[in-house]
Design an enzyme around this catalytic site. Structure first.
Site, PDB file in Angstrom:
ATOM      1  N   ARG B  20       0.834  -1.214   0.000  1.00 52.71           N
ATOM      2  CA  ARG B  20       0.000   0.000   0.000  1.00 52.71           C
ATOM      3  C   ARG B  20       0.863   1.257   0.000  1.00 52.71           C
ATOM      4  O   ARG B  20       0.506   2.268  -0.593  1.00 52.71           O
ATOM      5  CB  ARG B  20      -0.969   0.003   1.184  1.00 52.71           C
ATOM      6  CG  ARG B  20      -0.313  -0.033   2.532  1.00 52.71           C
ATOM      7  CD  ARG B  20      -1.316   0.122   3.659  1.00 52.71           C
ATOM      8  NE  ARG B  20      -0.698  -0.146   4.944  1.00 52.71           N
ATOM      9  CZ  ARG B  20      -1.086   0.408   6.077  1.00 52.71           C
ATOM     10  NH1 ARG B  20      -2.094   1.260   6.080  1.00 52.71           N
ATOM     11  NH2 ARG B  20      -0.487   0.110   7.205  1.00 52.71           N
ATOM     12  N   SER B  47      -5.193   5.212   5.241  1.00 50.00           N
ATOM     13  CA  SER B  47      -4.802   3.804   5.295  1.00 50.00           C
ATOM     14  C   SER B  47      -4.447   3.237   3.926  1.00 50.00           C
ATOM     15  O   SER B  47      -3.555   2.413   3.801  1.00 50.00           O
ATOM     16  CB  SER B  47      -5.943   2.967   5.886  1.00 50.00           C
ATOM     17  OG  SER B  47      -6.239   3.421   7.192  1.00 50.00           O
ATOM     18  N   GLU B  68     -19.170   2.682  -0.538  1.00 50.99           N
ATOM     19  CA  GLU B  68     -18.345   1.982  -1.530  1.00 50.99           C
ATOM     20  C   GLU B  68     -19.069   1.800  -2.865  1.00 50.99           C
ATOM     21  O   GLU B  68     -18.454   1.802  -3.929  1.00 50.99           O
ATOM     22  CB  GLU B  68     -17.908   0.620  -0.984  1.00 50.99           C
ATOM     23  CG  GLU B  68     -16.976   0.708   0.217  1.00 50.99           C
ATOM     24  CD  GLU B  68     -17.671   1.111   1.512  1.00 50.99           C
ATOM     25  OE1 GLU B  68     -18.913   0.984   1.604  1.00 50.99           O
ATOM     26  OE2 GLU B  68     -16.969   1.558   2.447  1.00 50.99           O
ATOM     27  N   PHE B  93     -14.483  -4.332   1.454  1.00 49.26           N
ATOM     28  CA  PHE B  93     -15.565  -3.379   1.184  1.00 49.26           C
ATOM     29  C   PHE B  93     -15.658  -3.078  -0.320  1.00 49.26           C
ATOM     30  O   PHE B  93     -16.751  -2.937  -0.862  1.00 49.26           O
ATOM     31  CB  PHE B  93     -15.368  -2.091   1.979  1.00 49.26           C
ATOM     32  CG  PHE B  93     -15.130  -2.338   3.449  1.00 49.26           C
ATOM     33  CD1 PHE B  93     -15.880  -3.293   4.130  1.00 49.26           C
ATOM     34  CD2 PHE B  93     -14.154  -1.651   4.144  1.00 49.26           C
ATOM     35  CE1 PHE B  93     -15.659  -3.549   5.479  1.00 49.26           C
ATOM     36  CE2 PHE B  93     -13.928  -1.903   5.494  1.00 49.26           C
ATOM     37  CZ  PHE B  93     -14.683  -2.848   6.162  1.00 49.26           C
ATOM     38  N   HIS B 119      -5.419  -3.692   2.389  1.00 43.54           N
ATOM     39  CA  HIS B 119      -5.911  -4.462   3.532  1.00 43.54           C
ATOM     40  C   HIS B 119      -6.593  -5.758   3.103  1.00 43.54           C
ATOM     41  O   HIS B 119      -7.686  -6.088   3.553  1.00 43.54           O
ATOM     42  CB  HIS B 119      -6.839  -3.611   4.404  1.00 43.54           C
ATOM     43  CG  HIS B 119      -6.119  -2.475   5.066  1.00 43.54           C
ATOM     44  ND1 HIS B 119      -5.558  -1.444   4.339  1.00 43.54           N
ATOM     45  CD2 HIS B 119      -5.843  -2.212   6.356  1.00 43.54           C
ATOM     46  CE1 HIS B 119      -4.976  -0.597   5.164  1.00 43.54           C
ATOM     47  NE2 HIS B 119      -5.127  -1.031   6.399  1.00 43.54           N
ATOM     48  N   ASP B 127      -7.590  -6.126  13.472  1.00 37.00           N
ATOM     49  CA  ASP B 127      -8.979  -5.721  13.201  1.00 37.00           C
ATOM     50  C   ASP B 127      -9.917  -6.921  13.060  1.00 37.00           C
ATOM     51  O   ASP B 127     -11.127  -6.793  13.218  1.00 37.00           O
ATOM     52  CB  ASP B 127      -9.055  -4.861  11.926  1.00 37.00           C
ATOM     53  CG  ASP B 127      -8.778  -3.394  12.214  1.00 37.00           C
ATOM     54  OD1 ASP B 127      -8.667  -3.045  13.411  1.00 37.00           O
ATOM     55  OD2 ASP B 127      -8.668  -2.616  11.252  1.00 37.00           O
ATOM     56  N   ARG B 177      -1.605  -4.585   3.887  1.00 32.09           N
ATOM     57  CA  ARG B 177      -1.325  -3.605   4.930  1.00 32.09           C
ATOM     58  C   ARG B 177       0.092  -3.776   5.473  1.00 32.09           C
ATOM     59  O   ARG B 177       0.777  -2.803   5.781  1.00 32.09           O
ATOM     60  CB  ARG B 177      -2.330  -3.806   6.064  1.00 32.09           C
ATOM     61  CG  ARG B 177      -2.028  -3.025   7.310  1.00 32.09           C
ATOM     62  CD  ARG B 177      -3.110  -3.209   8.373  1.00 32.09           C
ATOM     63  NE  ARG B 177      -2.778  -2.449   9.559  1.00 32.09           N
ATOM     64  CZ  ARG B 177      -2.226  -2.974  10.645  1.00 32.09           C
ATOM     65  NH1 ARG B 177      -1.956  -4.268  10.693  1.00 32.09           N
ATOM     66  NH2 ARG B 177      -1.939  -2.218  11.687  1.00 32.09           N
TER      67      ARG B 177
END
Lengths: 276, 321
Positions: B20, B47, B68, B93, B119, B127, B177
């Site tokens: 990322r 993020s 989204e 998402f 992610h 998470d 991530r």
């Protein structure tokens, strides 16, 4: 390259709308399936867009400075095909092939198969987001083209519509005009029984839109709202067009069952007489 | 432009970097080169690292908020207006919440939209399952006309981002991530639809993607120490799959092991099985998450817990050889 023919007179536009309705009836009867009610209810609005309001060139469908029309209620494909054919995007005889296995006239519009269709639709709730993106892109390029997006009233039950409503207001998309074909019916019955969407105008106002509430079969009102929407700066406009499902054919009017049913041969004959 | 230093190289030695982060840098560079590149995010720009682009090119960045489906549709509209939109959020998402928008609005119209999600996989870590995309490749792979790319390290990610900007059509790029070691050789040049063979083994070959490429290389070294000749392919483009490389690899050894940070259902392992079942039946063993949700934990703890390790690959090779 010449632009599409512009019809300036409300009476002449009404006649053109009748012709559009006749084509809708003919192609649906031939196809033996398809969405009659919602194609007829929006026929006046879309006729005014294609033959009065929108800047477009049927001979040059990808003309950069054209206004864009996005049919979010994709099941009204017969209506879109009728105005495209009458505008000169393709030959009228093609209309007879609607929904046939070798036809480019898909049950719901497919942009990869037919020029003049901006984007494929049919799964409800998605058109306004796309219209927003187009409006943002046009504005970035300094083009004054406008974007029109036609939604059904039952379609307003889709959450994505309201995500898009927020986005258009947030980005002050005054080059965008949404139109709600508010015919009060959806497949399962009256919208107010299936899932209440009223108060429709208050909802759009609360989301930061400039709202017009008009009779969607009165040509003068449609013209006035579309013209006035163009003058509103700093926010998007929505025209809530109060319409009658199946408008123009007495025995289809106000009937939920004709949402997704095509006319029979006998019904076609009677309907064409009423639309003569 | 003057001499540009690769941010991922310090004193000649590549360092570990999250894909990322490499994306954020690549976008910035791309934005400087191309006026038509626009970026959209759904409230996760810090993020996903699109925030760097947003800061430098604010007029070409659109935060769509936590929505989204609207993110994907708006990106589609921008592409219709001639822009090259990169739309980013977390993988689950983007591909899950907005799957039908990707199907109808983007793929059916074959719009030039770049969906770059971060992610992905189990290495999201603490998470937990709600945020860990273990089925995103499966969801994207079934869409007609979609290209699916899973870069293995930072350097490859940078090249992928530039390559997809040149390509006309929908693309899904799956990023992570956590930091991953730099493994691709200095002279490597990413080509869409081409796997990269580090070495072709006579005893077994590992077809891997994403962070599992470095894990596969580790396993290869361990197996080499035991006298086994095991190859590794970085199959970064999962769709369209490089069938030529895959078939040549399957001809070289009886055993193929696939390795992915994804469910074994529908991802790289499935794609490999589909091709080999048709063209060159082989013994294929799939390393991946075994049809289950993830959970909270540190990324390396979770990699161990779900069997995404060099030890697991070594064990599999030795068991089925």
């Amino acid at each position: 390259m010449k632009a599409a023919t512009v019809v300036k007179n409300a009476g002449a536009l009404s006649l053109r709308a009748k012709e559009v309705r006749r084509e809708i009836i003919r192609m649906l009867t031939e196809a033996e399936s398809g969405h009659t009610g919602g194609s007829l209810s929006a026929a006046d609005i879309v006729t005014v867009l294609y033959f009065y309001k929108m800047r477009h060139r049927p001979e040059d469908p990808l003309w950069k400075e054209r206004d864009r029309f996005i049919l979010s209620k994709g099941h009204a494909a017969p209506l879109l095909y009728a105005v495209l054919a009458l505008s000169g995007y393709f030959d009228r005889t093609l209309l007879r092939t609607l929904r046939k296995v070798d036809s480019v006239l898909q049950g719901h519009p497919s942009s990869k198969m037919l020029q003049g269709i901006e984007v494929s639709t049919g799964s409800l709730g998605q058109g306004l987001s796309i219209a927003n993106g187009v409006a943002l892109g046009l504005r970035m390029d300094g083009l004054d083209s406008r974007v029109y997006c036609l939604l059904g009233d039952g379609e307003l039950q889709e959450g994505q519509v309201w995500e898009a409503a927020m986005t258009a207001a947030h980005y002050c998309l005054d080059n965008l005009c949404a139109i709600v074909d508010n015919n009060g019916l959806q497949i399962d019955g009256f919208c107010c029984d299936v899932m209440k969407i009223e108060p429709v105008t208050d909802k759009w106002k609360a989301f930061g839109w400039n709202v017009f509430d008009i009779d969607g079969h009165d040509m003068e009102q449609i013209i006035a709202a579309l013209d006035e929407a163009e003058r509103v700066k700093g926010k998007p406009s929505v025209i809530v067009a109060r319409t009658v499902k199946g408008k123009g054919v007495s025995f289809f009017e106000g009937k939920a069952e004709y949402h997704g049913m095509a006319p029979t041969k006998e019904e076609e004959e009677k309907a064409l007489k009423e639309l003569a | 432009m003057g001499e540009r230093k690769d941010p991922h190289v310090s004193e000649g030695k590549p360092k570990a970097v999250a894909t990322r982060d490499a994306y954020g840098s690549a976008l910035l560079e791309l934005g400087g080169k191309r006026e038509d590149v626009v970026v959209l995010d759904a409230d996760l720009s810090g993020s996903t690292k699109t925030a760097k682009f947003a800061k430098t090119f604010p007029e070409r960045f659109f935060n769509i908020g936590i929505s989204e489906q609207d993110l994907v549709g708006t990106a589609g509209g921008l592409s219709l207006a001639g822009k090259v939109p990169f739309a980013s959020t977390f993988a689950i998402f983007e591909t899950g919440r907005a799957w039908e928008q990707i199907r109808q609005s983007v793929c059916y119209s074959h719009l030039n939209v770049k969906l770059v999600a971060t992610h992905s996989g189990i290495t999201v870590g603490e998470d937990g399952a709600s945020h860990q995309a273990l089925m995103d490749v499966a969801l994207m792979r079934v869409l007609p006309g979609m290209t699916v790319i899973v870069p293995a390290d930072g350097t490859e990610t940078g090249q992928v981002i530039h390559a997809v900007a040149e390509y006309d059509g929908p693309v899904y790029v799956r990023l992570g991530r956590a930091k991953v070691p730099a493994i691709m050789p200095e002279d490597y040049r990413f080509r869409m639809g081409r796997g990269y063979t580090f070495h072709r083994g006579k005893d077994a070959n590992i077809i891997a993607a994403g962070i599992m490429v470095s894990v596969a290389l580790e396993a290869q070294q361990q197996l080499k120490a035991e006298g086994l000749d095991v190859g590794v392919v970085n199959m970064s483009t999962i769709k369209p799959l490089d069938e030529e490389t895959l078939l040549r690899t399957a001809e070289a050894s009886r055993l193929i092991v696939t390795a992915e940070e994804h469910s074994i259902l529908g991802g790289l392992g499935s794609a490999v099985c589909e091709v080999l079942a048709d063209a060159h039946p082989a013994i294929v063993k799939r390393i991946g998450v075994r049809d289950t949700f993830g959970r909270s934990g540190k990324p390396d703890e979770l990699m161990k817990l779900y069997g995404l390790t060099a030890e697991e690959i070594v064990k599999t090779v030795k068991t089925y050889l």
